[in-house]
Design a protein around this motif. Structure first.
Motif, short mmCIF file in Angstrom:
data_model
loop_
_atom_site.label_atom_id
_atom_site.label_comp_id
_atom_site.label_asym_id
_atom_site.label_seq_id
_atom_site.Cartn_x
_atom_site.Cartn_y
_atom_site.Cartn_z
N ALA A 276 30.47 -16.19 21.37
CA ALA A 276 31.53 -16.84 20.59
C ALA A 276 31.31 -18.35 20.48
O ALA A 276 31.53 -18.94 19.41
N LYS A 277 30.89 -18.97 21.54
CA LYS A 277 30.71 -20.42 21.50
C LYS A 277 29.53 -20.80 20.61
O LYS A 277 29.54 -21.80 19.90
N GLU A 278 28.50 -19.96 20.61
CA GLU A 278 27.35 -20.19 19.74
C GLU A 278 27.77 -20.04 18.28
O GLU A 278 27.36 -20.82 17.41
N LEU A 279 28.62 -19.03 17.99
CA LEU A 279 29.15 -18.86 16.63
C LEU A 279 29.96 -20.08 16.23
O LEU A 279 29.83 -20.59 15.11
N TYR A 280 30.80 -20.55 17.13
CA TYR A 280 31.66 -21.71 16.87
C TYR A 280 30.82 -22.93 16.49
O TYR A 280 31.11 -23.64 15.53
N GLN A 281 29.74 -23.15 17.24
CA GLN A 281 28.87 -24.29 16.96
C GLN A 281 28.11 -24.09 15.65
O GLN A 281 27.92 -25.04 14.89
N SER A 282 27.70 -22.85 15.36
CA SER A 282 26.99 -22.59 14.11
C SER A 282 27.88 -22.83 12.90
O SER A 282 27.40 -23.22 11.84
N LEU A 283 29.18 -22.61 13.06
CA LEU A 283 30.13 -22.84 11.97
C LEU A 283 30.39 -24.33 11.75
O LEU A 283 31.06 -24.71 10.79
N PHE B 217 36.18 -7.98 21.58
CA PHE B 217 35.60 -9.07 22.38
C PHE B 217 35.62 -8.74 23.86
O PHE B 217 36.38 -7.87 24.32
N LEU B 218 34.77 -9.44 24.60
CA LEU B 218 34.74 -9.38 26.06
C LEU B 218 34.72 -10.81 26.58
O LEU B 218 33.95 -11.64 26.10
N GLY B 219 35.59 -11.12 27.54
CA GLY B 219 35.61 -12.46 28.11
C GLY B 219 34.68 -12.57 29.31
O GLY B 219 34.48 -11.61 30.05
N PHE B 220 34.11 -13.73 29.48
CA PHE B 220 33.30 -13.99 30.67
C PHE B 220 33.31 -15.49 30.98
O PHE B 220 33.61 -16.31 30.11
N VAL B 221 33.02 -15.84 32.21
CA VAL B 221 33.00 -17.23 32.65
C VAL B 221 31.55 -17.68 32.78
O VAL B 221 30.73 -16.98 33.36
N MET B 222 31.26 -18.85 32.21
CA MET B 222 29.91 -19.40 32.31
C MET B 222 29.98 -20.78 32.96
O MET B 222 31.04 -21.43 32.97
N MET B 223 28.87 -21.20 33.53
CA MET B 223 28.80 -22.51 34.18
C MET B 223 28.22 -23.53 33.21
O MET B 223 27.17 -23.31 32.61
N GLN C 67 35.31 -20.86 30.03
CA GLN C 67 35.57 -19.53 29.48
C GLN C 67 34.79 -19.34 28.18
O GLN C 67 34.73 -20.22 27.33
N ASN C 68 34.19 -18.16 28.04
CA ASN C 68 33.48 -17.82 26.82
C ASN C 68 33.71 -16.34 26.52
O ASN C 68 34.33 -15.63 27.32
N TYR C 69 33.22 -15.89 25.38
CA TYR C 69 33.46 -14.52 24.96
C TYR C 69 32.23 -13.96 24.24
O TYR C 69 31.46 -14.70 23.62
N LEU C 70 32.06 -12.65 24.33
CA LEU C 70 31.14 -11.93 23.47
C LEU C 70 31.98 -11.25 22.40
O LEU C 70 33.02 -10.66 22.70
N LEU C 71 31.51 -11.31 21.16
CA LEU C 71 32.26 -10.77 20.03
C LEU C 71 31.51 -9.61 19.40
O LEU C 71 30.28 -9.64 19.29
N SER C 72 32.24 -8.60 18.95
CA SER C 72 31.61 -7.55 18.16
C SER C 72 31.20 -8.16 16.82
O SER C 72 31.74 -9.18 16.39
N ILE C 73 30.26 -7.53 16.13
CA ILE C 73 29.80 -8.06 14.85
C ILE C 73 30.94 -8.10 13.84
O ILE C 73 31.10 -9.08 13.11
N ASP C 74 31.75 -7.04 13.79
CA ASP C 74 32.87 -7.01 12.84
C ASP C 74 33.85 -8.15 13.09
O ASP C 74 34.33 -8.81 12.16
N PHE C 75 34.17 -8.39 14.36
CA PHE C 75 35.11 -9.45 14.70
C PHE C 75 34.50 -10.82 14.40
O PHE C 75 35.19 -11.73 13.91
N ALA C 76 33.22 -10.98 14.68
CA ALA C 76 32.55 -12.25 14.40
C ALA C 76 32.55 -12.54 12.90
O ALA C 76 32.72 -13.69 12.47
#
Length: 235
Positions: free
Chosen positions: A18-25, A52-58, A65-74
């Protein structure tokens, strides 16, 4: 701008960071936490574990906090941004899906000539239908490509012709999605929201009349909205 990476995931099958998508936008990185909470975690139309699935990254020694998104949701999140980059990323996801969902043609049972002939006939018919659909869509695809390579503004009538509508039909749809200022109808004056999004401008003609023109972004927006049989979206 770098397109987001699609990765394999056991739960979502294919997923996007999700964060990578956000930056790409091209969105403001300082607004990430607020945006992700509103559009992902607190989205009433998104289901955790499906969309989506939530996960914590360093990050720099801190938890984030970050997330993985399904293709449809993305795809939906990319379209909500309503920019050329959002359209480009959406089309990129569609193309990736198309490539991974190519049908696998099973070999017919050659011991049964009737079944084999039927199988090859069905495959041939499917290919013919696909070619006809592509031929039907080609003028709109060509127009989209021409718009993307041009910076010329167009009238509503000209855009209507290019996507196979009458000016009256397209104007009605523009009223339906709120592109026109409702206080000034039946006069066709673009509303403030439509103009600020960069979709249209109002020009004063030499004889003192207002003339509405669609920008390059507006042309691409209307092509995407009305040439894929999608439901109407408010501007």
């Amino acid at each position: 701008m770098k397109l987001p990476t699609i990765q394999e995931n056991q739960d979502l099958q294919q997923a996007v960071d999700a964060k990578e998508l956000y930056q790409s936008l091209g969105l403001d990185i300082s607004n990430w936490s607020r945006w992700s909470a509103k559009n992902i975690a607190e989205n009433p139309f998104a289901v955790q574990g499906v969309d989506f699935l939530g996960f914590v990254m360093m990050t720099s020694g801190n938890k984030a906090q970050n997330y993985l998104l399904s293709i449809d949701f993305a795809k939906k999140l990319a379209m909500q941004v309503r920019t050329e980059m959002g359209e480009r990323i959406r089309d990129y996801f569609l193309e990736c899906e198309r490539r991974t969902q190519q049908p696998v043609v099973a070999l017919p049972d050659f011991t049964n000539p009737a079944l084999a002939a039927r199988a090859w006939a069905d495959e041939y018919q499917a290919k013919q239908i696909a070619q006809e659909q592509l031929a039907e869509a080609q003028p709109k695809i060509n127009f989209h490509d021409a718009v993307a390579a041009s910076r010329t503004m167009m009238t509503v009538s000209d855009v209507a012709k290019k996507i196979g509508m009458t000016a009256q039909e397209l104007n009605k749809k523009l009223v339906d999605i709120g592109a026109y200022d409702k206080r000034r109808l039946p006069k066709k004056v673009f509303g403030h929201n439509f103009i600020t999004k960069g979709y249209g401008v109002m020009k004063l003609t030499a004889d003192g009349y207002d003339r509405n023109l669609l920008t390059q972004s507006g042309q691409i927006y209307l092509i995407g909205l009305f040439s894929r049989a999608r439901e109407l979206e408010a501007v």
